[in-house]
Every structure is written in structure tokens, then in C-alpha cells.
Design a protein around this motif. Structure first.
Motif, PDB file in Angstrom:
ATOM      1  N   SER A 102      41.835  12.925 -15.084  1.00  0.00           N
ATOM      2  CA  SER A 102      42.165  11.847 -14.150  1.00  0.00           C
ATOM      3  C   SER A 102      42.869  12.391 -12.916  1.00  0.00           C
ATOM      4  O   SER A 102      43.863  13.112 -13.025  1.00  0.00           O
ATOM      5  CB  SER A 102      43.077  10.816 -14.825  1.00  0.00           C
ATOM      6  N   ALA A 103      42.370  11.999 -11.775  1.00  0.00           N
ATOM      7  CA  ALA A 103      43.023  12.383 -10.522  1.00  0.00           C
ATOM      8  C   ALA A 103      44.157  11.427 -10.189  1.00  0.00           C
ATOM      9  O   ALA A 103      44.989  11.715  -9.332  1.00  0.00           O
ATOM     10  CB  ALA A 103      42.001  12.383  -9.387  1.00  0.00           C
ATOM     11  N   ASP A 104      44.232  10.284 -10.885  1.00  0.00           N
ATOM     12  CA  ASP A 104      45.208   9.246 -10.564  1.00  0.00           C
ATOM     13  C   ASP A 104      46.502   9.325 -11.376  1.00  0.00           C
ATOM     14  O   ASP A 104      47.488   8.707 -11.002  1.00  0.00           O
ATOM     15  CB  ASP A 104      44.598   7.860 -10.774  1.00  0.00           C
ATOM     16  N   VAL A 105      46.503  10.062 -12.474  1.00  0.00           N
ATOM     17  CA  VAL A 105      47.697  10.132 -13.317  1.00  0.00           C
ATOM     18  C   VAL A 105      48.766  10.998 -12.650  1.00  0.00           C
ATOM     19  O   VAL A 105      48.451  12.004 -12.009  1.00  0.00           O
ATOM     20  CB  VAL A 105      47.352  10.671 -14.735  1.00  0.00           C
ATOM     21  N   GLU A 106      50.031  10.563 -12.745  1.00  0.00           N
ATOM     22  CA  GLU A 106      51.129  11.361 -12.203  1.00  0.00           C
ATOM     23  C   GLU A 106      51.577  12.339 -13.277  1.00  0.00           C
ATOM     24  O   GLU A 106      51.904  11.942 -14.397  1.00  0.00           O
ATOM     25  CB  GLU A 106      52.291  10.470 -11.789  1.00  0.00           C
ATOM     26  N   ILE A 107      51.591  13.631 -12.942  1.00  0.00           N
ATOM     27  CA  ILE A 107      51.904  14.667 -13.923  1.00  0.00           C
ATOM     28  C   ILE A 107      53.212  15.339 -13.552  1.00  0.00           C
ATOM     29  O   ILE A 107      53.343  15.937 -12.493  1.00  0.00           O
ATOM     30  CB  ILE A 107      50.775  15.709 -14.013  1.00  0.00           C
ATOM     31  N   LEU A 108      54.172  15.227 -14.456  1.00  0.00           N
ATOM     32  CA  LEU A 108      55.459  15.899 -14.332  1.00  0.00           C
ATOM     33  C   LEU A 108      55.528  16.923 -15.448  1.00  0.00           C
ATOM     34  O   LEU A 108      55.207  16.609 -16.595  1.00  0.00           O
ATOM     35  CB  LEU A 108      56.610  14.903 -14.500  1.00  0.00           C
ATOM     36  N   VAL A 109      55.956  18.133 -15.133  1.00  0.00           N
ATOM     37  CA  VAL A 109      55.981  19.183 -16.140  1.00  0.00           C
ATOM     38  C   VAL A 109      57.274  19.986 -16.043  1.00  0.00           C
ATOM     39  O   VAL A 109      57.803  20.202 -14.961  1.00  0.00           O
ATOM     40  CB  VAL A 109      54.741  20.108 -16.035  1.00  0.00           C
ATOM     41  N   ARG A 110      57.772  20.392 -17.205  1.00  0.00           N
ATOM     42  CA  ARG A 110      58.935  21.263 -17.289  1.00  0.00           C
ATOM     43  C   ARG A 110      58.443  22.619 -17.767  1.00  0.00           C
ATOM     44  O   ARG A 110      57.643  22.707 -18.701  1.00  0.00           O
ATOM     45  CB  ARG A 110      59.949  20.705 -18.291  1.00  0.00           C
ATOM     46  N   VAL A 111      58.872  23.678 -17.099  1.00  0.00           N
ATOM     47  CA  VAL A 111      58.515  25.027 -17.515  1.00  0.00           C
ATOM     48  C   VAL A 111      59.782  25.806 -17.813  1.00  0.00           C
ATOM     49  O   VAL A 111      60.837  25.535 -17.240  1.00  0.00           O
ATOM     50  CB  VAL A 111      57.658  25.755 -16.452  1.00  0.00           C
TER      51      VAL A 111
END
Length: 143
Positions: free
Chosen positions: A20-29
């Protein structure tokens, strides 16, 4: 969703973005060096543990005991006796306690490098939820 390592996080970001191009993705590394690859994989927002710790320590140094009233993350300074001889990496290892050692104050300087070893005259900076920090403080008083 949470995952245990950066490689899995990057794969999850790439997979989610491909679906999905519309989903907001937040990631912790864990590794700050993985921030750029996470953006490249499609993340909208990336936060490394180092950056999160730096923000918490900056708030502590600035004298603000509660960084974010919504999440109620607190920082406290405590005697380092129970951590002397451990590296910060080792002191951070037990993630199930609800609190973590984010750094040490040594000679007026805050040290957050995970390879740093806690020394007898250090003060540890501990972060966690209100309840977890209270539990830490109770354990520290008993020890």
C-alpha cells in the motif's frame, strides 16, 4: 507490529510499502545507521534508539522530568552502584522490566555509548513509564 531486529524491520517496511502506498509507516531501528535504509525501504518516519535516547537525555539535562505527558515517559537519575562494571549495552539488555538505562552522567557529561562501562562515581539515567520507574526506584532503594 514490533520486531526484534533491524533487518526484519526493514523487510517489514518494504513489504508494507509494496502492499500500500497510502499506509503511514513508522519504524524504530536499533542502529542509527539503518535510518537511511529504512526511509529507502518506504518508511514515512524513522526513529533510532540512539535518537530516542538522545531526546530523553536532552530533556533530562534540561530538567524536564516528564518528556511527553501522553506517553508518560520519565527519566530519573539514580546511584550507579548496582550497575558498576557493566557496559551500557549490558545494563539495557533486560527489556522486560519496563525501564532501561539510557546513559550515565560522568563528570558533568552524559555518556550514551553502549560500549561505555558504568563506573563507581557515575549516576545512571533511567527511562521508563511512571509505574516502571517507581518499581526501579523501589528496587534501587532495597539494593
Amino acid at each position: 507490529m514490533t520486531v526484534d531486529d533491524d533487518a526484519t524491520a526493514l523487510l517489514a517496511v518494504a513489504t508494507a510499502r509494496s502492499l500500500s502506498a497510502d499506509v503511514e509507516i513508522l519504524v524504530r531501528v536499533t542502529d542509527a545507521g539503518k535510518e537511511s535504509p529504512a526511509f529507502g525501504a518506504g518508511a514515512d518516519y524513522v526513529l533510532s534508539i540512539q535518537r530516542a535516547c538522545a531526546r530523553l537525555v536532552a530533556a533530562e539535562v534540561g530538567g524536564d522530568p516528564v518528556v511527553d505527558p501522553v506517553s508518560r515517559i520519565r527519566l530519573v537519575r539514580a546511584d550507579a552502584d548496582s550497575f558498576v562494571g557493566e557496559s551500557l549495552s549490558s545494563a539495557r539488555r533486560d527489556g522486560g522490566r519496563g525501564w532501561t538505562v539510557v546513559g550515565v552522567v560522568r563528570d558533568g557529561t552524559v555518556e550514551t555509548d553502549e560500549r561505555a562501562t558504568v563506573e563507581p562515581d557515575d549516576v545512571v539515567v533511567v527511562a521508563g513509564s511512571d509505574d516502571a520507574v517507581r518499581e526501579f526506584e523501589g528496587t534501587a532503594e532495597e539494593g
